[in-house]
Design a protein around this motif. Structure first.
Motif, PDB file in Angstrom:
ATOM      1  N   SER A  60      57.912 -35.301   0.013  1.00 24.82           N
ATOM      2  CA  SER A  60      58.918 -36.232   0.515  1.00 24.82           C
ATOM      3  C   SER A  60      60.328 -35.810   0.134  1.00 24.82           C
ATOM      4  O   SER A  60      61.251 -35.873   0.953  1.00 24.82           O
ATOM      5  CB  SER A  60      58.638 -37.644  -0.022  1.00 24.82           C
ATOM      6  N   TYR A  61      60.518 -35.411  -1.123  1.00 25.05           N
ATOM      7  CA  TYR A  61      61.857 -35.051  -1.598  1.00 25.05           C
ATOM      8  C   TYR A  61      62.456 -33.923  -0.775  1.00 25.05           C
ATOM      9  O   TYR A  61      63.598 -34.017  -0.306  1.00 25.05           O
ATOM     10  CB  TYR A  61      61.790 -34.651  -3.072  1.00 25.05           C
ATOM     11  N   ARG A  62      61.685 -32.865  -0.588  1.00 23.98           N
ATOM     12  CA  ARG A  62      62.203 -31.703   0.142  1.00 23.98           C
ATOM     13  C   ARG A  62      62.578 -32.074   1.570  1.00 23.98           C
ATOM     14  O   ARG A  62      63.635 -31.687   2.076  1.00 23.98           O
ATOM     15  CB  ARG A  62      61.138 -30.595   0.138  1.00 23.98           C
ATOM     16  N   GLN A  63      61.753 -32.851   2.239  1.00 21.86           N
ATOM     17  CA  GLN A  63      62.022 -33.185   3.629  1.00 21.86           C
ATOM     18  C   GLN A  63      63.191 -34.166   3.757  1.00 21.86           C
ATOM     19  O   GLN A  63      64.007 -34.054   4.675  1.00 21.86           O
ATOM     20  CB  GLN A  63      60.751 -33.733   4.281  1.00 21.86           C
ATOM     21  N   ALA A  64      63.298 -35.119   2.816  1.00 22.86           N
ATOM     22  CA  ALA A  64      64.435 -36.044   2.852  1.00 22.86           C
ATOM     23  C   ALA A  64      65.738 -35.318   2.552  1.00 22.86           C
ATOM     24  O   ALA A  64      66.769 -35.581   3.179  1.00 22.86           O
ATOM     25  CB  ALA A  64      64.222 -37.170   1.848  1.00 22.86           C
ATOM     26  N   LEU A  65      65.721 -34.393   1.586  1.00 20.85           N
ATOM     27  CA  LEU A  65      66.927 -33.639   1.264  1.00 20.85           C
ATOM     28  C   LEU A  65      67.366 -32.785   2.442  1.00 20.85           C
ATOM     29  O   LEU A  65      68.568 -32.584   2.665  1.00 20.85           O
ATOM     30  CB  LEU A  65      66.674 -32.765   0.036  1.00 20.85           C
ATOM     31  N   GLY A  70      67.260 -22.741   8.348  1.00 22.52           N
ATOM     32  CA  GLY A  70      66.013 -22.549   7.628  1.00 22.52           C
ATOM     33  C   GLY A  70      65.448 -23.800   7.000  1.00 22.52           C
ATOM     34  O   GLY A  70      64.387 -23.754   6.364  1.00 22.52           O
ATOM     35  N   LYS A  71      66.131 -24.943   7.173  1.00 21.47           N
ATOM     36  CA  LYS A  71      65.666 -26.183   6.559  1.00 21.47           C
ATOM     37  C   LYS A  71      64.819 -26.984   7.545  1.00 21.47           C
ATOM     38  O   LYS A  71      64.910 -26.815   8.763  1.00 21.47           O
ATOM     39  CB  LYS A  71      66.861 -27.010   6.084  1.00 21.47           C
ATOM     40  N   ASN A  72      64.010 -27.886   6.987  1.00 25.75           N
ATOM     41  CA  ASN A  72      63.204 -28.770   7.817  1.00 25.75           C
ATOM     42  C   ASN A  72      64.113 -29.720   8.591  1.00 25.75           C
ATOM     43  O   ASN A  72      65.160 -30.138   8.093  1.00 25.75           O
ATOM     44  CB  ASN A  72      62.240 -29.591   6.962  1.00 25.75           C
ATOM     45  N   GLY A 104      60.429 -29.587  12.735  1.00 27.80           N
ATOM     46  CA  GLY A 104      60.567 -28.146  12.907  1.00 27.80           C
ATOM     47  C   GLY A 104      61.542 -27.550  11.921  1.00 27.80           C
ATOM     48  O   GLY A 104      61.989 -28.215  10.981  1.00 27.80           O
ATOM     49  N   ILE A 105      61.874 -26.295  12.140  1.00 29.96           N
ATOM     50  CA  ILE A 105      62.799 -25.567  11.280  1.00 29.96           C
ATOM     51  C   ILE A 105      64.110 -25.355  12.031  1.00 29.96           C
ATOM     52  O   ILE A 105      64.118 -24.845  13.156  1.00 29.96           O
ATOM     53  CB  ILE A 105      62.218 -24.205  10.845  1.00 29.96           C
ATOM     54  N   ASN A 150      53.101 -21.425   6.752  1.00 28.07           N
ATOM     55  CA  ASN A 150      53.559 -20.865   5.483  1.00 28.07           C
ATOM     56  C   ASN A 150      54.946 -21.436   5.194  1.00 28.07           C
ATOM     57  O   ASN A 150      55.939 -20.998   5.778  1.00 28.07           O
ATOM     58  CB  ASN A 150      53.625 -19.338   5.542  1.00 28.07           C
ATOM     59  N   PRO A 151      55.048 -22.443   4.324  1.00 35.25           N
ATOM     60  CA  PRO A 151      56.325 -23.132   4.085  1.00 35.25           C
ATOM     61  C   PRO A 151      57.417 -22.177   3.634  1.00 35.25           C
ATOM     62  O   PRO A 151      57.168 -21.217   2.892  1.00 35.25           O
ATOM     63  CB  PRO A 151      55.972 -24.140   2.984  1.00 35.25           C
ATOM     64  N   HIS A 152      58.655 -22.457   4.095  1.00 36.60           N
ATOM     65  CA  HIS A 152      59.817 -21.650   3.742  1.00 36.60           C
ATOM     66  C   HIS A 152      60.467 -22.120   2.458  1.00 36.60           C
ATOM     67  O   HIS A 152      61.312 -21.423   1.892  1.00 36.60           O
ATOM     68  CB  HIS A 152      60.852 -21.692   4.875  1.00 36.60           C
ATOM     69  N   GLU A 153      60.115 -23.342   2.000  1.00 35.79           N
ATOM     70  CA  GLU A 153      60.776 -23.932   0.844  1.00 35.79           C
ATOM     71  C   GLU A 153      59.751 -24.359  -0.197  1.00 35.79           C
ATOM     72  O   GLU A 153      58.544 -24.397   0.072  1.00 35.79           O
ATOM     73  CB  GLU A 153      61.624 -25.143   1.279  1.00 35.79           C
ATOM     74  N   ASN A 154      60.259 -24.696  -1.370  1.00 37.30           N
ATOM     75  CA  ASN A 154      59.395 -25.159  -2.450  1.00 37.30           C
ATOM     76  C   ASN A 154      59.254 -26.674  -2.415  1.00 37.30           C
ATOM     77  O   ASN A 154      60.116 -27.389  -1.918  1.00 37.30           O
ATOM     78  CB  ASN A 154      59.961 -24.735  -3.806  1.00 37.30           C
TER      79      ASN A 154
END
Length: 515
Positions: A181-186, A79-81, A74-75, A113-117
């Motif tokens: 993967s990068y965005r979710q791990a970060l 605002g991050k995953n 979730g968020i 609609n993703p909040h991040e890139n």
């Protein structure tokens, strides 16, 4: 220059038992006052920031040989995953024993609609789970990262069978959707996973307090607190390697920036630390102390070397995804100590990996008890292997990492979900693989389902070979390993990749078929 800045990335061994104890000659009353004053002075030094005593993550343990839980993606409020467990943004530590079964219902509550890139577009908020380091099946519904994927509103149901002879140690779980993967791990979508029983391989662990430390990167690139956070961890712009750039991350321990770790003078604790960052190396050092390493990457040293069950080091390089399990000893009262990550030279094209303070070591008052040594009640599964013939033989397979402005490659190919396996291996064998880094930056290589013996670097034998599942490959260099493909449970389609997840997302991954 930052006082924690060093360019060396090796793991030197130092002799055990070389540190002499200081004996107090003060009368008892005066000594007590001196100790109290030292404690007050040390605590005042830390008073410039709110105290945050480190605690272990929430734990979930198997019952009746089964661990069942529901985990949500979730968020969070920032605002991050995030993972959600029991209605809160949380990543619990999962604790199981060999032979147990892990059942996870993983629900994707991320927005459509993703909040991040993402590293590659379009970003879809797709997610799944990888059980890093476990010797389990790569087929659904177990450790399948290729076909088990949940879009927003969907759920995945994992049933992972832990083999009865599985090595005990620290593993971890994290998301693994290619391209995201990068965005979710970060963002911190990861947690620790412990397979119980390591005390059987090193009885001195029985009774020692255990600390689980999950170290993650915290992006400060667009954070208005970035200046304060950099100052808090004593981070500066000095580079010991890597392209000139402004550092964009600080490291957290169990979600906190520079927490305090309590330990009494002379107390021995068992620390289990995972580098869960998306793309940052740790060169760990406990000022003035040493690490007595019991296991690396979940693999007890005693499993393959029962005559040398630990290794004493003064610092250790831990690539992204690497794990360290070690005994630490509390420093003398009044002696300020820090857990630091030294500066790492990531190469001319590497990202900044500056030194910083991870945590402060603070005194815990009170007597410590002497743990009782365990009498080993079961026969250990020790593996004394003679791999000299395989080590001297030519590589059965060579992995070559390359990159250019368009992407990242393995053997000149970028990963495609519908690609055929790059290599097929026969289950039941040990194989000599060579990993070549033809780039100007470090790359950590990880393969799913198996461990390997890293025994040579740049064509020179390593003084202390280790069994790992993630190995650092020096830039413009190579590493030779012996892959352990002997366990029949690994049959199926799996992957190997660079564990700088931004590189993996952009193509530095390939399929391997265990048959």
């Amino acid at each position: 220059m930052n006082r924690y800045s060093f360019s060396a990335v090796t793991v030197p061994l130092i002799p055990a038992g070389t540190r002499a104890r200081r004996v107090s000659v003060l009368p008892a009353a005066i000594a007590a006052v001196a100790v109290a004053a030292a404690v007050v002075f040390w605590l005042l030094e830390l008073a410039g920031r709110p105290p945050s005593l480190l605690s272990n993550p929430v734990e979930v343990r198997a019952k009746d040989h089964t661990l069942s839980l529901t985990l949500h993606a979730g968020i969070a409020q920032d605002g991050k995953n995030s993972f959600y467990f029991d209605g809160r943004p949380n990543a619990p530590t999962l604790r199981l024993s060999p032979g147990d079964q892990l059942k996870i219902t993983y629900v994707n509550d991320l927005p459509t609609n993703p909040h991040e890139n993402c590293a590659i577009t379009p970003c879809m908020d797709m997610t799944n789970l990888h059980f890093h380091g476990l010797t389990v099946s790569p087929d659904a519904p177990q450790d399948d990262v290729l076909d088990m994927k949940a879009m927003p509103g969907q759920a995945l149901r994992y049933t992972v069978q832990i083999p009865k002879d599985h090595p005990p140690g620290l593993y971890w779980y994290h998301t693994h959707p290619h391209g995201e993967s990068y965005r979710q791990a970060l963002d911190g979508m990861s947690g620790a996973l412990v397979i119980e029983g390591i005390e059987s391989y090193f009885p001195a662990l029985v009774g020692l307090p255990q600390r689980v430390l999950v170290v993650r990167g915290l992006s400060i690139e667009h954070d208005p607190r970035s200046g304060d956070l950099k100052q808090s961890v004593e981070l500066n712009s000095y580079l010991c390697g890597g392209k000139p750039d402004t550092p964009t991350e600080v490291m957290t321990v169990n979600g906190s920036v520079r927490p305090q770790i309590e330990i009494a003078a002379g107390e021995r604790q068992f620390w289990r630390l995972v580098n869960a960052s998306a793309d940052r190396y740790l060169d760990l050092q406990l000022e003035g102390q040493s690490f007595e390493i019991v296991a690396m990457d979940g693999m007890p040293i005693a499993l393959h070397d029962p005559n040398h069950r630990t290794r004493i080091v003064d610092h250790v390089l831990l690539p992204p995804a690497g794990r360290l399990e070690a005994i630490v000893t509390g420093p003398e009262v009044g002696t300020p100590r820090h857990l630091v990550s030294r500066c790492v030279d990531t190469g001319p094209d590497g990202d900044p990996n500056p030194a910083m303070v991870l945590a402060d070591i603070v005194p815990r008052l009170g007597a410590t008890s002497t743990p009782k040594v365990l009498e080993i009640a079961r026969e250990l599964d020790l593996k004394t292997l003679d791999l000299a013939v395989e080590e001297k033989a030519p590589p059965r397979f060579t992995v070559v990492f390359t990159e250019d402005k368009n992407g990242f490659y393995i053997n000149e190919k970028t990963f495609a979900p519908d690609a055929a396996p790059m290599v097929r291996v026969k289950v039941g064998t040990y194989q000599h693989w060579r990993i070549v880094n033809a780039t100007e930056e470090l790359h950590p290589m990880h393969i799913h389902q198996v461990h390997f013996l890293a025994y040579a670097e740049n064509d020179k034998p390593l003084a202390s070979p280790l069994w790992l599942d993630t190995v650092n490959v020096p830039y413009r260099g190579s590493v030779d390993v012996i892959m352990d493909f002997t366990d029949p449970v690994i049959r199926g389609m799996s992957v190997f990749h660079c564990h700088l997840l931004n590189h993996e997302d952009k193509g530095m991954m390939a399929k391997v078929l265990f048959e």
